[in-house]
Design an enzyme around this catalytic site. Structure first.
Site, PDB file in Angstrom:
ATOM      1  N   LYS A  27       1.200  -1.541   0.582  1.00  0.00           N
ATOM      2  CA  LYS A  27       0.065  -0.166  -0.262  1.00  0.00           C
ATOM      3  C   LYS A  27       0.806   1.444  -0.449  1.00  0.00           C
ATOM      4  O   LYS A  27       0.039   2.080  -0.631  1.00  0.00           O
ATOM      5  CB  LYS A  27      -0.848  -0.014   1.365  1.00  0.00           C
ATOM      6  CG  LYS A  27      -1.786  -1.328   1.023  1.00  0.00           C
ATOM      7  CD  LYS A  27      -2.852  -0.905   2.739  1.00  0.00           C
ATOM      8  CE  LYS A  27      -1.901  -1.367   4.019  1.00  0.00           C
ATOM      9  NZ  LYS A  27      -1.720  -2.223   4.130  1.00  0.00           N
ATOM     10  N   ARG A 141      12.196  -5.897   4.687  1.00  0.00           N
ATOM     11  CA  ARG A 141      11.777  -4.360   4.001  1.00  0.00           C
ATOM     12  C   ARG A 141      12.609  -3.531   5.139  1.00  0.00           C
ATOM     13  O   ARG A 141      13.102  -3.994   6.452  1.00  0.00           O
ATOM     14  CB  ARG A 141      10.223  -3.998   4.411  1.00  0.00           C
ATOM     15  CG  ARG A 141       9.709  -2.511   5.062  1.00  0.00           C
ATOM     16  CD  ARG A 141       8.207  -2.192   4.603  1.00  0.00           C
ATOM     17  NE  ARG A 141       7.787  -2.611   5.775  1.00  0.00           N
ATOM     18  CZ  ARG A 141       6.468  -2.405   5.244  1.00  0.00           C
ATOM     19  NH1 ARG A 141       5.628  -2.300   4.435  1.00  0.00           N
ATOM     20  NH2 ARG A 141       5.471  -2.588   7.031  1.00  0.00           N
ATOM     21  N   ARG A 174      12.364  -0.994   9.962  1.00  0.00           N
ATOM     22  CA  ARG A 174      10.933  -0.524  11.097  1.00  0.00           C
ATOM     23  C   ARG A 174      11.358  -1.412  12.236  1.00  0.00           C
ATOM     24  O   ARG A 174      11.315  -2.753  12.313  1.00  0.00           O
ATOM     25  CB  ARG A 174       9.938  -1.057   9.954  1.00  0.00           C
ATOM     26  CG  ARG A 174       9.254   0.383   9.046  1.00  0.00           C
ATOM     27  CD  ARG A 174       7.669   0.476   8.459  1.00  0.00           C
ATOM     28  NE  ARG A 174       6.955  -0.040   9.627  1.00  0.00           N
ATOM     29  CZ  ARG A 174       5.548  -0.050   9.104  1.00  0.00           C
ATOM     30  NH1 ARG A 174       5.677  -0.097   8.002  1.00  0.00           N
ATOM     31  NH2 ARG A 174       4.732  -0.966   9.723  1.00  0.00           N
ATOM     32  N   ARG A 185       0.749  -8.599  13.630  1.00  0.00           N
ATOM     33  CA  ARG A 185      -0.009  -8.082  12.818  1.00  0.00           C
ATOM     34  C   ARG A 185      -0.548  -8.166  11.348  1.00  0.00           C
ATOM     35  O   ARG A 185      -1.654  -7.937  11.038  1.00  0.00           O
ATOM     36  CB  ARG A 185       1.001  -6.830  11.899  1.00  0.00           C
ATOM     37  CG  ARG A 185       1.615  -5.789  12.950  1.00  0.00           C
ATOM     38  CD  ARG A 185       2.457  -5.119  12.748  1.00  0.00           C
ATOM     39  NE  ARG A 185       3.057  -4.745  11.487  1.00  0.00           N
ATOM     40  CZ  ARG A 185       4.149  -4.625  10.032  1.00  0.00           C
ATOM     41  NH1 ARG A 185       5.270  -5.079  10.552  1.00  0.00           N
ATOM     42  NH2 ARG A 185       3.831  -3.768   9.107  1.00  0.00           N
TER      43      ARG A 185
HETATM   44  P1  AMP Z   1       0.969   0.567   9.110  1.00  0.00           P
HETATM   45  O1  AMP Z   1       2.416   1.789   8.731  1.00  0.00           O
HETATM   46  O2  AMP Z   1      -0.139   1.063   7.955  1.00  0.00           O
HETATM   47  O3  AMP Z   1       1.195  -0.935   8.776  1.00  0.00           O
HETATM   48  O4  AMP Z   1       0.658   1.220  10.140  1.00  0.00           O
HETATM   49  C1  AMP Z   1       1.743   1.432  11.479  1.00  0.00           C
HETATM   50  C2  AMP Z   1       1.041   0.533  12.542  1.00  0.00           C
HETATM   51  O5  AMP Z   1       0.375   1.923  12.662  1.00  0.00           O
HETATM   52  C3  AMP Z   1      -0.088  -0.727  13.069  1.00  0.00           C
HETATM   53  O6  AMP Z   1       0.099  -1.815  13.283  1.00  0.00           O
HETATM   54  C4  AMP Z   1      -1.282   0.101  14.259  1.00  0.00           C
HETATM   55  O7  AMP Z   1      -0.777  -0.746  14.973  1.00  0.00           O
HETATM   56  C5  AMP Z   1      -1.115   1.788  13.579  1.00  0.00           C
HETATM   57  N1  AMP Z   1      -1.782   2.090  12.996  1.00  0.00           N
HETATM   58  C6  AMP Z   1      -1.811   2.728  11.636  1.00  0.00           C
HETATM   59  N2  AMP Z   1      -2.963   2.941  11.289  1.00  0.00           N
HETATM   60  C7  AMP Z   1      -3.930   2.701  11.977  1.00  0.00           C
HETATM   61  C8  AMP Z   1      -5.283   2.988  11.976  1.00  0.00           C
HETATM   62  N3  AMP Z   1      -5.763   2.999  11.079  1.00  0.00           N
HETATM   63  N4  AMP Z   1      -5.541   1.780  13.074  1.00  0.00           N
HETATM   64  C9  AMP Z   1      -5.386   1.638  13.944  1.00  0.00           C
HETATM   65  N5  AMP Z   1      -4.143   1.390  13.962  1.00  0.00           N
HETATM   66  C10 AMP Z   1      -3.457   1.851  13.335  1.00  0.00           C
END
Ligand code: AMP
Length: 229
Positions: A27, A141, A174, A185
């Site tokens: 994404k 990654r 990360r 996750r």
């Molecule tokens: P991402 O970079 O989108 O994978 O997000 C990393 C982490 O941020 C996720 O594993 C969640 O802990 C938190 N996070 C990001 N977006 C959301 C969301 N829309 N709702 C809840 N937690 C989020």
């Protein structure tokens, strides 16, 4: 009737897209390309939360532990974040949401918000990838510390990986790309986010994209799916 036309003026000619998909489905990579090549605002709640954590804001302190364990930040906090973000100046035209919504409640919050700003959602694009590919994408990654470029030790051309290192950069991983957090996750995605596929399907907004393969090929398919080419 006339009154309705007044309260809901003609929508602007812009595109609003939600990218849906598991962690590692690409994404962020695709949203960044849409931003650099098509000037479409990229809204990544994950990036916003990581920034809050690294700058030590109140939000960051609330989110840090949740993110480290791969859980989700509570819906009410996310609703506030997204409401604030969508009111900012650069959100005039097209934008792509990456990582939001992640729960059915968030999707309902988004629906309400989009009615308020009179900008309906055009598509929810499901980035579809096999689970073995997801794991390699997540464990491999890296981010170049100099340029912020997203790379992968399994998939990126050696030239690009070397370019970062030769320029004196480091390939950073990360915090939440470790094995324990990755599996949590993926479980959270399965339990809380996957139901959104049905949610957007029932609203006739879902399009599924084959998100396996080379970044550029996926991008070409994405543009076609969005009707841009
Ligand atoms: P991402 O970079 O989108 O994978 O997000 C990393 C982490 O941020 C996720 O594993 C969640 O802990 C938190 N996070 C990001 N977006 C959301 C969301 N829309 N709702 C809840 N937690 C989020």
């Amino acid at each position: 009737d006339h009154r309705d036309l007044h309260s809901f003026p003609t929508r602007r000619s812009s595109d609003l897209i939600v990218l849906l998909g598991a962690p590692g489905s690409g994404k962020g990579t695709q949203a960044k390309k849409l931003m650099s090549e098509r000037n479409i605002s990229h809204i990544s709640t994950g990036d916003m939360l990581r920034l809050a954590v690294s700058s030590g804001t109140k939000l960051g302190m609330q989110a840090k532990n949740i993110m480290e364990t791969g859980q989700l930040v509570p819906d009410d906090i996310m609703a506030g974040i997204i409401r604030e973000r969508l009111s900012e100046d650069d959100i005039k035209n097209d934008f792509v949401l990456d990582g939001f919504p992640r729960t059915e409640n968030q999707a309902l919050d988004l629906e309400k918000l989009l009615i308020e700003i009179k900008q309906p959602l055009d598509f929810a694009i499901l980035m579809d990838v096999d689970s073995d590919v997801l794991l390699k994408r997540l464990t491999g990654r890296r981010t170049c510390s100099l340029t912020g470029k997203l790379l992968n030790i399994y998939f990126s051309p050696q030239l690009e990986l070397d370019a970062c290192l030769n320029a004196g950069g480091e390939l950073l991983q990360r915090e939440d790309d470790n094995e324990a957090t990755i599996s949590s996750r993926l479980n959270v995605y399965h339990d809380q986010t996957e139901p959104l596929i049905e949610f957007y399907c029932s609203r006739n907004l879902l399009k599924t994209l084959d998100a396996d393969g080379e970044v550029q090929d996926i991008y070409t398919r994405l543009l076609a799916t969005l009707g841009y080419v």
